[in-house]
Motif scaffolding. Structure first.
Motif, mmCIF file in Angstrom:
data_model
loop_
_atom_site.group_PDB
_atom_site.id
_atom_site.type_symbol
_atom_site.label_atom_id
_atom_site.label_comp_id
_atom_site.label_asym_id
_atom_site.label_seq_id
_atom_site.Cartn_x
_atom_site.Cartn_y
_atom_site.Cartn_z
ATOM 1 N N MET A 1 45.215 41.497 48.009
ATOM 2 C CA MET A 1 44.639 40.310 47.633
ATOM 3 C C MET A 1 45.520 39.319 48.461
ATOM 4 O O MET A 1 45.358 38.720 49.034
ATOM 5 C CB MET A 1 44.249 39.244 46.694
ATOM 6 C CG MET A 1 43.013 40.582 46.103
ATOM 7 S SD MET A 1 42.664 39.807 43.946
ATOM 8 C CE MET A 1 42.224 38.407 44.793
ATOM 9 N N ASP A 2 47.237 39.318 48.148
ATOM 10 C CA ASP A 2 48.298 38.362 48.573
ATOM 11 C C ASP A 2 47.569 38.656 50.433
ATOM 12 O O ASP A 2 47.898 37.494 51.303
ATOM 13 C CB ASP A 2 49.273 38.519 48.408
ATOM 14 C CG ASP A 2 50.118 37.288 48.500
ATOM 15 O OD1 ASP A 2 49.399 35.971 48.746
ATOM 16 O OD2 ASP A 2 50.966 36.649 49.534
ATOM 17 N N THR A 3 48.174 39.714 50.742
ATOM 18 C CA THR A 3 48.080 40.095 52.142
ATOM 19 C C THR A 3 46.627 39.979 53.249
ATOM 20 O O THR A 3 46.436 39.555 53.813
ATOM 21 C CB THR A 3 48.730 41.233 52.128
ATOM 22 O OG1 THR A 3 49.236 42.296 51.830
ATOM 23 C CG2 THR A 3 48.256 42.207 53.560
ATOM 24 N N VAL A 4 45.524 39.508 51.980
ATOM 25 C CA VAL A 4 44.641 39.101 52.945
ATOM 26 C C VAL A 4 43.778 38.496 53.277
ATOM 27 O O VAL A 4 42.948 37.968 53.531
ATOM 28 C CB VAL A 4 43.568 40.324 52.771
ATOM 29 C CG1 VAL A 4 43.698 42.239 53.188
ATOM 30 C CG2 VAL A 4 43.502 40.287 50.989
ATOM 31 N N GLY A 5 45.118 37.512 51.615
ATOM 32 C CA GLY A 5 44.605 35.151 52.051
ATOM 33 C C GLY A 5 43.480 35.126 51.262
ATOM 34 O O GLY A 5 42.774 34.499 50.810
ATOM 35 N N LEU A 6 43.130 36.368 49.575
ATOM 36 C CA LEU A 6 42.274 35.813 49.239
ATOM 37 C C LEU A 6 43.534 35.523 46.999
ATOM 38 O O LEU A 6 44.182 36.024 47.036
ATOM 39 C CB LEU A 6 41.324 37.519 48.692
ATOM 40 C CG LEU A 6 41.117 37.861 49.175
ATOM 41 C CD1 LEU A 6 40.160 39.425 49.052
ATOM 42 C CD2 LEU A 6 39.666 37.265 49.258
ATOM 43 N N ALA A 7 42.992 34.605 46.878
ATOM 44 C CA ALA A 7 43.559 33.346 45.858
ATOM 45 C C ALA A 7 43.480 34.569 44.757
ATOM 46 O O ALA A 7 42.194 34.954 44.752
ATOM 47 C CB ALA A 7 43.248 32.494 45.622
ATOM 48 N N SER A 8 44.672 34.992 43.636
ATOM 49 C CA SER A 8 44.419 35.216 43.093
ATOM 50 C C SER A 8 43.156 35.122 41.768
ATOM 51 O O SER A 8 42.942 36.008 40.957
ATOM 52 C CB SER A 8 46.315 35.748 41.951
ATOM 53 O OG SER A 8 46.402 33.780 42.194
ATOM 54 N N ARG A 9 43.117 34.086 41.685
ATOM 55 C CA ARG A 9 42.178 33.095 41.068
ATOM 56 C C ARG A 9 40.197 33.673 41.429
ATOM 57 O O ARG A 9 39.646 33.948 40.682
ATOM 58 C CB ARG A 9 41.976 31.869 40.796
ATOM 59 C CG ARG A 9 41.687 30.856 42.407
ATOM 60 C CD ARG A 9 41.404 29.464 42.656
ATOM 61 N NE ARG A 9 41.140 29.094 44.050
ATOM 62 C CZ ARG A 9 40.356 29.292 44.800
ATOM 63 N NH1 ARG A 9 39.215 29.658 44.524
ATOM 64 N NH2 ARG A 9 39.818 28.723 45.772
ATOM 65 N N LEU A 10 40.464 34.605 42.368
ATOM 66 C CA LEU A 10 39.410 35.114 42.771
ATOM 67 C C LEU A 10 38.684 36.825 42.296
ATOM 68 O O LEU A 10 38.386 37.746 42.796
ATOM 69 C CB LEU A 10 39.543 34.636 44.490
ATOM 70 C CG LEU A 10 39.000 34.037 45.080
ATOM 71 C CD1 LEU A 10 38.621 33.774 46.388
ATOM 72 C CD2 LEU A 10 38.142 32.855 44.326
ATOM 73 N N ALA A 11 40.431 37.194 41.731
ATOM 74 C CA ALA A 11 40.807 38.569 41.561
ATOM 75 C C ALA A 11 38.943 39.300 40.337
ATOM 76 O O ALA A 11 38.305 40.305 40.666
ATOM 77 C CB ALA A 11 41.717 38.407 40.999
ATOM 78 N N ASN A 12 38.121 38.262 39.156
ATOM 79 C CA ASN A 12 37.141 38.434 38.518
ATOM 80 C C ASN A 12 36.134 37.961 39.356
ATOM 81 O O ASN A 12 34.647 37.876 38.786
ATOM 82 C CB ASN A 12 37.149 38.116 37.443
ATOM 83 C CG ASN A 12 39.119 38.229 36.194
ATOM 84 O OD1 ASN A 12 39.144 39.459 36.898
ATOM 85 N ND2 ASN A 12 40.042 37.216 36.138
ATOM 86 N N SER A 13 36.203 37.459 40.489
ATOM 87 C CA SER A 13 34.119 36.857 40.893
ATOM 88 C C SER A 13 34.285 38.100 41.917
ATOM 89 O O SER A 13 34.197 39.477 42.205
ATOM 90 C CB SER A 13 35.290 35.971 42.016
ATOM 91 O OG SER A 13 35.828 35.057 42.050
ATOM 92 N N TYR A 14 32.776 37.479 41.953
ATOM 93 C CA TYR A 14 32.017 39.043 42.509
ATOM 94 C C TYR A 14 31.557 38.956 44.024
ATOM 95 O O TYR A 14 31.693 37.309 44.298
ATOM 96 C CB TYR A 14 30.471 39.114 41.159
ATOM 97 C CG TYR A 14 30.876 39.564 40.020
ATOM 98 C CD1 TYR A 14 30.410 41.315 39.817
ATOM 99 C CD2 TYR A 14 31.564 38.893 39.282
ATOM 100 C CE1 TYR A 14 31.859 42.169 39.215
ATOM 101 C CE2 TYR A 14 31.958 39.472 38.009
ATOM 102 C CZ TYR A 14 31.722 40.800 37.807
ATOM 103 O OH TYR A 14 32.217 41.008 36.739
ATOM 104 N N PRO A 15 31.411 39.508 44.462
ATOM 105 C CA PRO A 15 31.175 39.263 45.954
ATOM 106 C C PRO A 15 29.815 38.347 46.360
ATOM 107 O O PRO A 15 30.108 37.220 47.245
ATOM 108 C CB PRO A 15 30.508 40.337 46.885
ATOM 109 C CG PRO A 15 31.091 41.645 45.988
ATOM 110 C CD PRO A 15 31.194 40.600 44.496
ATOM 111 N N HIS A 16 28.539 38.252 45.550
ATOM 112 C CA HIS A 16 27.813 37.259 45.791
ATOM 113 C C HIS A 16 28.147 35.528 45.632
ATOM 114 O O HIS A 16 27.374 34.544 45.720
ATOM 115 C CB HIS A 16 26.319 37.196 44.966
ATOM 116 C CG HIS A 16 26.809 37.072 43.342
ATOM 117 N ND1 HIS A 16 26.683 38.227 42.790
ATOM 118 C CD2 HIS A 16 26.854 35.491 43.066
ATOM 119 C CE1 HIS A 16 27.200 37.424 41.126
ATOM 120 N NE2 HIS A 16 26.830 36.210 41.191
#
Ligand code: SF4
Length: 320
Positions: free
Chosen positions: A132-147
């Protein structure tokens, strides 16, 4: 530089009620490690089918795909499993390619679990966080859903999932076509950074020449399942020789009101890819077509170093 992929006379035909559809018809090329081959052409030219056959997602009707010397088209069992791990795909529409019932971390973790890449839960969580860090996704988004996320973040999940198994080769099928222009640049920059850091090799499929220009080392132009031109990317925008490529390039908008470029108009109808007759498939639309074009299939010929063109009259048309 070493060669990673070699495609030889690759064919993919589909049986239809109307006859046999020649989606990919005798395509050949190679890609060096760490390089990008852009594949361009209009919708329906067979470029996405080409990517899927190379990855083994569709069975080839003929020809070979050699990956690091191994023939993927004939690989079975464990070897096929290993090759699939090293060869991944990034899809055009991240929304439809991601399971809406899975969270971001679950989507990225799934291939790691299937391929038993982590010893336990701790290692799995660590690896997902790292991706997630490598592709620039914040760790707070880990439990989010695509929509719950925008298109750019959804495509970052798709890239993260593709990278999870540390692949060496990725087929990128219109990876930014569904994104806003401002987000496109961010995703393309991310993909280029990842390519450099991880020595990735890309097959980059798109209908958009202005995108492929910035990411490719070489470009292959397809028309109705056939290769019509292939050369280094920089050269294509200065010296294009096939009448179809000339039409594609002339249709790119130029952001300069002082420079004028007359579009090369492509008249006529697309010919059918079902049971095609011998001859040039572009003949119906080509302003230079003559009788021989409708009866004899043009072969690829070298017009400059590393520059191949399939046209009977390439020298005459271009004054070579
Ligand atoms: Fe046009 Fe004939 Fe060349 Fe085909 S072979 S691109 S129809 S001139």
């Amino acid at each position: 530089m070493d060669e990673l992929i070699r495609v030889q006379e690759l064919k993919k035909y589909f049986k239809t009620a109307a006859g046999t559809l020649h989606a990919v018809d005798g395509v050949s090329f190679s890609i060096q490690k760490g390089q990008t081959l852009g594949v361009v052409g209009e919708s329906g030219c067979g470029k996405s089918t080409l990517g899927r056959v190379i990855l083994g997602l569709l069975e080839a009707s003929g020809g070979q795909v050699l990956y690091g010397g191994s023939d993927i088209t004939r690989a079975k069992g464990e070897e096929r499993f290993r090759l699939r791990r090293e060869m991944q795909m990034i899809f055009q529409d991240p929304f439809s390619s991601l399971d809406p019932r899975m969270s971001v971390s679950e989507i990225i973790a799934e291939p790691l679990i299937i391929y038993k890449q982590c010893a336990g839960r701790g290692e799995l969580d660590h690896r997902v966080a790292e991706i997630m860090d490598t592709v620039g996704l914040a760790s707070r988004l880990a439990n989010s859903y695509p929509h719950e996320l925008d298109g750019g973040r959804r495509q970052r999940i798709g890239i993260g999932r593709a990278l999870a198994l540390r692949p060496r080769f990725i087929v990128c099928d219109e990876p930014v076509s569904a994104l806003d222009v401002s987000i496109q640049a961010q995703i393309l920059n991310l993909m280029q950074d990842l390519q450099q850091a991880q020595e990735l090799t890309y097959l980059f499929i798109t209908h958009d020449l202005s995108v492929v220009k910035h990411v490719s080392d070489h470009i292959l132009v397809m028309y109705l399942g056939c290769m019509v031109e292939k050369c280094p990317a920089k050269e294509l925008f200065h010296h294009q020789y096939h009448p179809y490529t000339k039409g594609l390039i002339s249709a790119i908008p130029i952001p300069n009101i002082h420079r004028r470029q007359e579009p090369v108009l492509m008249k006529g109808e697309l010919s059918s890819p079902i049971d095609p007759q011998p001859g040039c498939r572009f003949a119906n639309r080509c302003p230079y077509a003559r009788e021989v074009c409708s009866t004899t299939t043009p072969q690829l010929v070298q017009v400059r170093e590393n520059h191949l063109v399939a046209c009977h009259f390439v020298k005459e048309i271009n004054g070579l």
